[in-house]
Design a protein around this motif. Structure first.
Motif, PDB file in Angstrom:
ATOM      1  N   MET A 154       1.036  -0.781   0.185  1.00 14.93           N
ATOM      2  CA  MET A 154       0.127  -0.428  -0.337  1.00 14.93           C
ATOM      3  C   MET A 154       0.854   1.028   0.169  1.00 14.93           C
ATOM      4  O   MET A 154       1.103   2.072  -0.611  1.00 14.93           O
ATOM      5  CB  MET A 154      -0.734  -0.351   1.175  1.00 14.93           C
ATOM      6  CG  MET A 154      -1.782   1.001   1.644  1.00 14.93           C
ATOM      7  SD  MET A 154      -2.520   0.960  -0.515  1.00 14.93           S
ATOM      8  CE  MET A 154      -4.123   2.213   0.391  1.00 14.93           C
ATOM      9  N   ARG A 155       2.007   0.805   0.885  1.00 22.45           N
ATOM     10  CA  ARG A 155       2.846   2.106   1.025  1.00 22.45           C
ATOM     11  C   ARG A 155       3.204   2.894  -0.111  1.00 22.45           C
ATOM     12  O   ARG A 155       3.233   3.863  -1.076  1.00 22.45           O
ATOM     13  CB  ARG A 155       3.763   2.291   2.077  1.00 22.45           C
ATOM     14  CG  ARG A 155       4.713   3.351   2.468  1.00 22.45           C
ATOM     15  CD  ARG A 155       5.332   2.774   3.526  1.00 22.45           C
ATOM     16  NE  ARG A 155       6.662   3.116   2.415  1.00 22.45           N
ATOM     17  CZ  ARG A 155       8.515   2.403   3.485  1.00 22.45           C
ATOM     18  NH1 ARG A 155       7.484   2.300   4.634  1.00 22.45           N
ATOM     19  NH2 ARG A 155       9.206   2.547   2.596  1.00 22.45           N
ATOM     20  N   ALA A 156       3.993   1.740  -1.466  1.00 16.76           N
ATOM     21  CA  ALA A 156       4.576   1.972  -2.612  1.00 16.76           C
ATOM     22  C   ALA A 156       3.435   2.318  -3.265  1.00 16.76           C
ATOM     23  O   ALA A 156       3.477   3.683  -4.840  1.00 16.76           O
ATOM     24  CB  ALA A 156       4.476   0.290  -3.199  1.00 16.76           C
ATOM     25  N   LYS A 157       1.757   2.521  -3.618  1.00 14.19           N
ATOM     26  CA  LYS A 157       0.625   2.806  -4.432  1.00 14.19           C
ATOM     27  C   LYS A 157       1.138   3.916  -3.963  1.00 14.19           C
ATOM     28  O   LYS A 157       0.153   5.006  -4.809  1.00 14.19           O
ATOM     29  CB  LYS A 157      -0.559   2.623  -4.013  1.00 14.19           C
ATOM     30  CG  LYS A 157      -0.747   1.160  -5.043  1.00 14.19           C
ATOM     31  CD  LYS A 157      -2.181   0.553  -4.767  1.00 14.19           C
ATOM     32  CE  LYS A 157      -2.097  -1.455  -5.593  1.00 14.19           C
ATOM     33  NZ  LYS A 157      -3.495  -1.665  -5.392  1.00 14.19           N
ATOM     34  N   ILE A 158       1.321   4.790  -2.531  1.00 14.68           N
ATOM     35  CA  ILE A 158       0.880   5.945  -1.900  1.00 14.68           C
ATOM     36  C   ILE A 158       1.474   6.986  -2.650  1.00 14.68           C
ATOM     37  O   ILE A 158       1.614   7.839  -3.389  1.00 14.68           O
ATOM     38  CB  ILE A 158       0.732   5.913  -0.478  1.00 14.68           C
ATOM     39  CG1 ILE A 158      -0.905   5.406   0.102  1.00 14.68           C
ATOM     40  CG2 ILE A 158       0.542   7.187   0.152  1.00 14.68           C
ATOM     41  CD1 ILE A 158      -1.231   5.558   0.985  1.00 14.68           C
ATOM     42  N   THR A 159       3.139   6.786  -2.269  1.00 15.90           N
ATOM     43  CA  THR A 159       3.919   7.667  -2.853  1.00 15.90           C
ATOM     44  C   THR A 159       4.030   7.255  -4.617  1.00 15.90           C
ATOM     45  O   THR A 159       4.505   8.489  -5.416  1.00 15.90           O
ATOM     46  CB  THR A 159       5.682   6.243  -2.638  1.00 15.90           C
ATOM     47  OG1 THR A 159       5.880   5.857  -0.871  1.00 15.90           O
ATOM     48  CG2 THR A 159       6.767   7.207  -3.537  1.00 15.90           C
ATOM     49  N   TYR A 160       3.562   6.102  -5.251  1.00 17.15           N
ATOM     50  CA  TYR A 160       3.191   6.748  -6.913  1.00 17.15           C
ATOM     51  C   TYR A 160       2.632   7.615  -6.992  1.00 17.15           C
ATOM     52  O   TYR A 160       2.458   8.187  -8.017  1.00 17.15           O
ATOM     53  CB  TYR A 160       3.085   4.693  -7.097  1.00 17.15           C
ATOM     54  CG  TYR A 160       3.004   4.955  -9.120  1.00 17.15           C
ATOM     55  CD1 TYR A 160       4.386   5.073  -9.848  1.00 17.15           C
ATOM     56  CD2 TYR A 160       1.868   5.161  -9.325  1.00 17.15           C
ATOM     57  CE1 TYR A 160       4.182   5.100 -10.993  1.00 17.15           C
ATOM     58  CE2 TYR A 160       1.757   5.107 -11.068  1.00 17.15           C
ATOM     59  CZ  TYR A 160       2.868   5.163 -11.677  1.00 17.15           C
ATOM     60  OH  TYR A 160       2.915   5.499 -13.017  1.00 17.15           O
ATOM     61  N   PHE A 161       0.461   7.342  -6.261  1.00 16.05           N
ATOM     62  CA  PHE A 161      -0.086   8.776  -6.226  1.00 16.05           C
ATOM     63  C   PHE A 161       0.971  10.201  -6.245  1.00 16.05           C
ATOM     64  O   PHE A 161       0.403  10.873  -7.101  1.00 16.05           O
ATOM     65  CB  PHE A 161      -0.703   8.502  -6.057  1.00 16.05           C
ATOM     66  CG  PHE A 161      -2.058   7.090  -6.565  1.00 16.05           C
ATOM     67  CD1 PHE A 161      -2.163   7.356  -7.737  1.00 16.05           C
ATOM     68  CD2 PHE A 161      -2.500   5.710  -6.105  1.00 16.05           C
ATOM     69  CE1 PHE A 161      -2.482   5.951  -8.111  1.00 16.05           C
ATOM     70  CE2 PHE A 161      -2.702   5.334  -6.495  1.00 16.05           C
ATOM     71  CZ  PHE A 161      -3.480   5.193  -8.179  1.00 16.05           C
ATOM     72  N   ILE A 162       1.629  10.085  -5.118  1.00 17.65           N
ATOM     73  CA  ILE A 162       1.743  11.162  -5.173  1.00 17.65           C
ATOM     74  C   ILE A 162       2.910  11.200  -6.204  1.00 17.65           C
ATOM     75  O   ILE A 162       2.726  12.797  -6.441  1.00 17.65           O
ATOM     76  CB  ILE A 162       2.412  11.614  -3.267  1.00 17.65           C
ATOM     77  CG1 ILE A 162       1.474  10.952  -2.586  1.00 17.65           C
ATOM     78  CG2 ILE A 162       3.172  12.677  -3.125  1.00 17.65           C
ATOM     79  CD1 ILE A 162       2.342  10.639  -0.407  1.00 17.65           C
ATOM     80  N   THR A 163       4.229  11.043  -6.090  1.00 15.52           N
ATOM     81  CA  THR A 163       5.152  11.238  -7.238  1.00 15.52           C
ATOM     82  C   THR A 163       4.399  11.508  -8.373  1.00 15.52           C
ATOM     83  O   THR A 163       4.648  12.917  -9.085  1.00 15.52           O
ATOM     84  CB  THR A 163       5.766   9.788  -7.533  1.00 15.52           C
ATOM     85  OG1 THR A 163       6.679   9.392  -6.306  1.00 15.52           O
ATOM     86  CG2 THR A 163       6.779  10.069  -8.529  1.00 15.52           C
ATOM     87  N   ALA A 164       3.123  11.025  -8.889  1.00 17.10           N
ATOM     88  CA  ALA A 164       2.819  11.120  -9.240  1.00 17.10           C
ATOM     89  C   ALA A 164       1.332  12.167 -10.030  1.00 17.10           C
ATOM     90  O   ALA A 164       1.939  13.758 -11.728  1.00 17.10           O
ATOM     91  CB  ALA A 164       1.707  10.347 -10.679  1.00 17.10           C
TER      92      ALA A 164
END
Length: 189
Positions: free
Chosen positions: A1-11
């Motif tokens: 889940m942390r990876a998804k949050i990081t990905y969406f914030i970066t995007a």
């Protein structure tokens, strides 16, 4: 889940940056001189390339996640039971041992997307991201081109079919398609 949050914030940050840079490029073009129009067009190219790159990576991640979900439903997802260092990183020797097993599986079944998926995970565990990405791309390509369920064995060919020549796999004048490259070790040897 942390990876998804990081990905969406970066995007989201990247999209904000693309909009900001794009607006600056349009301001330069509206200024109207030859120099500012040239710079404005050059500045607009950066967000276009960035949006394309972000889109391609998003597609890759979505397809890889779909494969992971399908493999998990089949019970074939690799278990993360590798030894770790005190800092939490995967032990290199343990990753290399699992990699050897995954490479052999892939060599035995080079047309199975599942083995390529597990090989990609082994590459990632061994900290070889470029090869992990290539192996995952191969898994995605094989998944697209093959049915999801294993096919039933085909009946043996009849005598008439065995005596007739088979059609060439490539058009005349073009080289025959090559087999997929054998996976190599993460250290390149």
């Amino acid at each position: 889940m942390r990876a998804k949050i990081t990905y969406f914030i970066t995007a989201a940050v990247l999209v904000f940056y693309f909009v900001l840079v794009g607006s600056r490029g349009l301001m330069l073009i509206r200024h109207g001189t030859a120099v500012t129009v040239t710079f404005g067009v050059a500045v607009l190219i950066l967000p276009v390339i960035g949006v394309w790159f972000l889109w391609k990576n998003t597609q890759f991640v979505r397809r890889a996640n779909a494969l992971a979900a399908e493999l998990d439903a089949e019970g074939g997802l690799p278990v993360d039971d590798l030894a770790r260092t005190p800092s939490g990183r995967i032990d290199r020797d343990a990753a290399d041992a699992v990699f050897t097993k995954r490479r052999e599986e892939t060599e035995d079944a080079p047309d199975d997307w599942r083995t390529w998926f597990r090989l990609a995970v082994a590459y990632q565990d061994a900290r070889d991201t470029p090869r992990a990405r290539k192996a995952m791309q191969r898994a995605i390509a094989l998944h697209k081109s093959r049915p999801t369920a294993p096919s039933s064995p085909s009946p043996p060919p009849s005598r008439a079919a065995a005596s007739t020549p088979t059609a060439p796999t490539s058009p005349p004048g073009e080289p025959a398609p090559s087999s997929p490259a054998a996976p190599s070790s993460p250290s390149g040897t």
